[in-house]
Design an enzyme around this catalytic site. Sequence first.
Site, mmCIF file in Angstrom:
data_model
loop_
_atom_site.group_PDB
_atom_site.id
_atom_site.type_symbol
_atom_site.label_atom_id
_atom_site.label_comp_id
_atom_site.label_asym_id
_atom_site.label_seq_id
_atom_site.Cartn_x
_atom_site.Cartn_y
_atom_site.Cartn_z
ATOM 1 N N ARG A 29 0.829 -1.027 0.054
ATOM 2 C CA ARG A 29 -0.056 -0.042 0.096
ATOM 3 C C ARG A 29 0.846 1.387 -0.178
ATOM 4 O O ARG A 29 1.803 1.349 0.734
ATOM 5 C CB ARG A 29 -1.081 -0.024 1.154
ATOM 6 N N ASP A 30 0.240 2.033 -0.959
ATOM 7 C CA ASP A 30 1.060 3.592 -0.655
ATOM 8 C C ASP A 30 1.142 4.386 0.492
ATOM 9 O O ASP A 30 -0.103 4.346 0.860
ATOM 10 C CB ASP A 30 0.648 4.279 -2.056
ATOM 11 N N ILE A 31 2.124 4.861 0.930
ATOM 12 C CA ILE A 31 2.008 5.442 2.278
ATOM 13 C C ILE A 31 1.341 6.735 2.140
ATOM 14 O O ILE A 31 0.716 7.275 3.409
ATOM 15 C CB ILE A 31 3.440 5.592 2.799
ATOM 16 N N ASN A 87 4.774 6.664 -13.478
ATOM 17 C CA ASN A 87 5.503 7.983 -13.711
ATOM 18 C C ASN A 87 6.885 7.979 -14.163
ATOM 19 O O ASN A 87 7.546 6.986 -13.420
ATOM 20 C CB ASN A 87 5.444 8.875 -12.426
ATOM 21 N N GLU A 95 8.876 10.339 -8.238
ATOM 22 C CA GLU A 95 9.670 10.657 -6.861
ATOM 23 C C GLU A 95 10.591 9.432 -6.276
ATOM 24 O O GLU A 95 11.635 9.868 -5.857
ATOM 25 C CB GLU A 95 8.739 10.939 -5.744
ATOM 26 N N VAL A 96 10.136 8.385 -6.625
ATOM 27 C CA VAL A 96 11.101 7.058 -6.155
ATOM 28 C C VAL A 96 11.662 6.624 -7.506
ATOM 29 O O VAL A 96 10.858 6.064 -8.272
ATOM 30 C CB VAL A 96 10.188 6.148 -5.508
ATOM 31 N N HIS A 100 7.906 1.484 -10.733
ATOM 32 C CA HIS A 100 6.810 0.945 -9.892
ATOM 33 C C HIS A 100 5.357 1.199 -10.410
ATOM 34 O O HIS A 100 5.383 2.318 -11.351
ATOM 35 C CB HIS A 100 6.543 1.463 -8.283
ATOM 36 N N HIS A 102 1.456 2.343 -9.977
ATOM 37 C CA HIS A 102 0.624 2.677 -9.329
ATOM 38 C C HIS A 102 -0.776 1.876 -9.672
ATOM 39 O O HIS A 102 -1.122 2.054 -10.998
ATOM 40 C CB HIS A 102 0.352 4.041 -9.270
HETATM 41 P P1 5GP Z 1 6.262 8.231 -8.016
HETATM 42 O O1 5GP Z 1 6.023 9.653 -7.675
HETATM 43 O O2 5GP Z 1 7.537 7.977 -7.643
HETATM 44 O O3 5GP Z 1 5.553 7.612 -8.897
HETATM 45 O O4 5GP Z 1 5.711 7.549 -6.555
HETATM 46 C C1 5GP Z 1 6.225 7.153 -5.316
HETATM 47 C C2 5GP Z 1 4.973 7.079 -4.536
HETATM 48 O O5 5GP Z 1 5.687 6.003 -3.440
HETATM 49 C C3 5GP Z 1 4.189 7.819 -3.676
HETATM 50 O O6 5GP Z 1 3.094 7.728 -4.062
HETATM 51 C C4 5GP Z 1 4.657 7.863 -2.430
HETATM 52 O O7 5GP Z 1 3.600 8.032 -1.476
HETATM 53 C C5 5GP Z 1 5.129 6.411 -2.227
HETATM 54 N N1 5GP Z 1 5.959 6.341 -0.943
HETATM 55 C C6 5GP Z 1 7.187 6.979 -0.803
HETATM 56 N N2 5GP Z 1 7.833 6.578 0.221
HETATM 57 C C7 5GP Z 1 7.030 5.185 0.449
HETATM 58 C C8 5GP Z 1 7.394 4.324 1.595
HETATM 59 O O8 5GP Z 1 8.335 4.656 2.490
HETATM 60 N N3 5GP Z 1 6.442 3.571 1.978
HETATM 61 C C9 5GP Z 1 5.289 3.517 1.050
HETATM 62 N N4 5GP Z 1 4.465 2.330 1.356
HETATM 63 N N5 5GP Z 1 5.077 4.453 0.079
HETATM 64 C C10 5GP Z 1 6.058 5.249 -0.157
#
Ligand code: 5GP
Length: 115
Positions: A29-31, A87, A95-96, A100, A102
């Site tokens: 699950r997304d945090i 993304n 961001e990460v 991944h 979503h």
């Molecule tokens: P991005 O913007 O890279 O596509 O999405 C990264 C996602 O990772 C974001 O929706 C963010 O809320 C989620 N996220 C970031 N850090 C963590 C974490 O430590 N644990 C979990 N479960 N989700 C995270």
Amino acid sequence: MAETIFSRIIRKELPADIVHEDDEIIAFRDINPQAPVHLLIVPRVEIATVNDIRPEQAELIGKMVLTAQRLAADAGIAEDGYRLVINCNRHGCQEVFHLHLHLIGGRQLRGLAGS
Ligand code: 5GP
């Protein structure tokens, strides 16, 4: 590529609400959920962005989508529908930097126009 927080979740060094695990993929699950259902489907192998996917990884990417399909069914949102998003880099608001997918659903989502 630099290691991300997702590698630490994969290694169970950090907690996460894991909903699926197999040899190649983990989902949790997304945090910071953007909808009632917001899962992240993550390959164990470190791939930074969509730009870094190699042709021989096509089957893995397909498995990520099929995992999302099953998790959507498990969550009871398959019939109403959902959104799958990857993304990429700055304009995509990534961001990460560990690939991944979503899976977002459980409510009426807005259109992508202007987002
Ligand atoms: P991005 O913007 O890279 O596509 O999405 C990264 C996602 O990772 C974001 O929706 C963010 O809320 C989620 N996220 C970031 N850090 C963590 C974490 O430590 N644990 C979990 N479960 N989700 C995270």
